[in-house]
Structures are given as C-alpha cells and as structure tokens.
Enzyme design. Structure first.
Site, mmCIF file in Angstrom:
data_model
loop_
_atom_site.group_PDB
_atom_site.id
_atom_site.type_symbol
_atom_site.label_atom_id
_atom_site.label_comp_id
_atom_site.label_asym_id
_atom_site.label_seq_id
_atom_site.Cartn_x
_atom_site.Cartn_y
_atom_site.Cartn_z
ATOM 1 N N THR A 163 0.781 -1.275 -0.106
ATOM 2 C CA THR A 163 0.187 0.127 -0.128
ATOM 3 C C THR A 163 0.953 1.333 -0.128
ATOM 4 O O THR A 163 0.497 2.230 -0.662
ATOM 5 C CB THR A 163 -0.779 0.049 1.333
ATOM 6 O OG1 THR A 163 -1.954 -1.216 1.226
ATOM 7 C CG2 THR A 163 -1.764 1.307 1.374
ATOM 8 N N THR B 85 1.589 -4.369 4.215
ATOM 9 C CA THR B 85 1.354 -4.753 5.859
ATOM 10 C C THR B 85 0.657 -6.048 5.994
ATOM 11 O O THR B 85 0.686 -6.544 7.168
ATOM 12 C CB THR B 85 0.280 -3.550 6.454
ATOM 13 O OG1 THR B 85 -0.910 -3.499 5.773
ATOM 14 C CG2 THR B 85 0.745 -2.307 6.325
#
Length: 321
Positions: free
Chosen positions: A12, A88
C-alpha cells in the site's frame, strides 16, 4: 553522514487510490522515490525497487532474496543501516523471517502504510521518514529487526497487525512497543533479552497452519498427514487445548515424526501445558506437541520452517521453541 540501504518491495505504501472508484492499485513508479531528497542533510540513501509486490504475493522465497541482499550489504559494509518498505498484510512474517536469519550488526527497520500515497492522511511518507530516523540511530543496533509504524518501534518477534484499516494497526500484545519516535527524536526503553540466528540457504519446507475451533474433528489433520507435510502449527484454544475429536488424527501426524508446534489463538497471553483432561495442554505436551510462548501462528510457522531448513531432529527443533 551515514548510508542507509532502502529496499522497496511494494504494498500500500507504493500504491495510489483511484479517485473515481476508490480502488487501490500499484503505481508504475514508487511514489516514495520523489521524496528521497528529504534526507539529503541526514543520510545518503541507496534506493532499490527490490520488488513491486502486494504483500499477499510475498513468499518465503522473496524473504530469502531480501535476506541475501541485506546480508551482502552488511558483509561488504555497504550501508550503516537498512530500511525496507513492505505491504502490511504479511509484513510481520517477513520481518520475523529476517530477524531469525540475519546478524543485527546494523539497524534493520521495516515499515509500511495503511493508506495509499494519494489518500487524505496518508501515513506512508511519515512512516518511511520515521524508519530512516530509527535506522540512523546507534541505539537501534543489536535490537533485532524493528518494525516502525505510527510513531512506535516494535520488535519483529512480537508485533502483529491488529486492525484491517486503522493506522495504529501494528501492536505488540502483552509486551508493548520497545520505543517511540517523538518529532525527530528516537527513544528506546526496552530490548529483547535474547536473540536468535539461523544459518540457512534454502526455505523449501512445507509447514501448514491450522486454527482450532469448537467442534473441530480430525479431517483437516488427516488431510495434512502425507509425505509432503514437513511441519504443522496449531493455533489452539485458550492456554493450549484442543477438542478431543482431533486427537486420533493428531496422533497419526505425530507418529510420522512430523513436528507439531502449538500456540494460542488468543490475542494476549502465552500457551502453557496446564490442563490435564482429554485434549488438554498437558496431554498434548506429553504426546510430543511443542509449546511456544508469545508467537502468533504465522510467526510460529515461519520459525518452524526456518528450523526445519537447519535440522529435522525433533529434539533440536523443540529446543528452538
């Protein structure tokens, strides 16, 4: 001026949100590249786009490639510290793999983002800046691989993702962070008691992860009872217990000398062989199940995989946990 090796791997932190559809996709160019000049007065950055992968695409093979690249930088004294940007979803697994397989002679810091680069309140650049600051700090040496997110410094061994979207998602249950970033000041107030290092050159063992639930039987255990299974990790109930219907199939796995490691599926606390009833932790331990404390299921899987690439001796493996 110190030199920091920056290895971008995607995630991300390297993506953007489509303002029309709201979908988040990888960019053609990592958006952090245009901000490297922010550190011109603090550090010399060697920046490499090592991968461009969403973190669910990261496998132990990519982790090993990262480990080898960092090891090369350490041995050649190419850098005084390392920063890795990562998606993540599997960040904690990559961090823990590196923690188990690298010398910690220089600070090794991994970070990511919960919001893509063009979202309001994007946390990527700030987390990256914080990670560089930690990597530049002498106190970050010999503390294992560190995860820096949201003004906090965590150990790779115990940190875990706790929320699907909150920027404060990375937390260390039971123990808490070992340090903080306040403005540009890095503050440490804890450290790990012991460090581990496994010398490995391959990660080719098949280790599986099962999560226990009410009414669980032996079907999934029997499905894994084959020559392709090298190890099994179980997220057990409570302090470390299993439904009795799982026991015959679990015993068949143990009879094949397949190592079985047990953690708790609970968010806090540790697994212990306390309960002495059918399926209780004491009976599981006596049957040969290996109990480990403080690790999540995914991290116990990483550790068992790394252990098996060093030895297949069950007694030695049990000592590692």
């Amino acid at each position: 001026m110190k030199t920091i090796l920056v290895l971008h791997t995607g995630g991300t932190i390297a993506m953007s949100e489509d303002q029309t559809t709201g979908k988040v996709r990888p960019n053609a160019e990592n958006p952090l590249q245009k901000h490297s000049h922010l550190f011109d007065h603090e550090a010399h950055l060697i920046v490499e786009d090592f991968f461009q992968l969403p973190s669910p695409h990261i496998t132990p093979k990519e982790m090993l490639l990262l480990k080898n690249r960092i090891e090369k930088a350490i041995v050649s004294k190419e850098a005084d510290g390392v920063v890795i940007t990562h998606g993540t979803d599997t960040l904690e697994e990559t961090a823990y793999f590196l923690d188990l397989t690298l010398d910690h002679q220089v600070p090794i810091v991994i970070t990511g983002a919960m919001r893509s680069s063009n979202e309001i309140g994007s946390d990527g650049l700030y987390n990256f800046q914080s990670a560089v600051w930690v990597a530049l700090t002498d106190e970050a040496q010999n503390k294992g691989v560190l995860v820096v997110m949201n003004d906090e410094i965590h150990t790779a061994r115990y940190v875990t993702k706790t929320h699907t979207s909150n920027v404060a998602t990375f937390q260390t249950p039971t123990f808490g962070p070992i340090g903080l970033i306040s403005k540009n000041e890095v503050l440490f107030f804890q450290k790990l008691i012991a460090e581990e290092k496994f010398e490995i050159s391959t990660v080719d063992k098949a280790v599986y992860l099962l999560k226990a639930y009410s009414g669980m039987d032996g079907v999934l255990f029997d499905a894994l009872n084959n020559d392709q299974t090298d190890g099994l990790v179980i997220e057990a109930l409570g302090a470390g217990n299993l439904p009795p219907a799982t026991l015959p199939a679990l015993q068949r796995i143990l009879d094949r000398n397949i190592p079985v490691v047990l953690v708790s599926r609970s968010f806090n606390g540790i697994a212990q062989d306390v309960y002495d009833y059918l399926g209780g932790g004491k009976q599981l331990s006596e049957a040969g199940v290996i109990f480990t404390n403080g690790l999540t299921g995914p991290k116990a899987r990483i550790k068992l995989m790394v252990s098996l690439n060093k030895t297949q001796n069950l007694e030695e493996i049990a000592q590692y946990f």
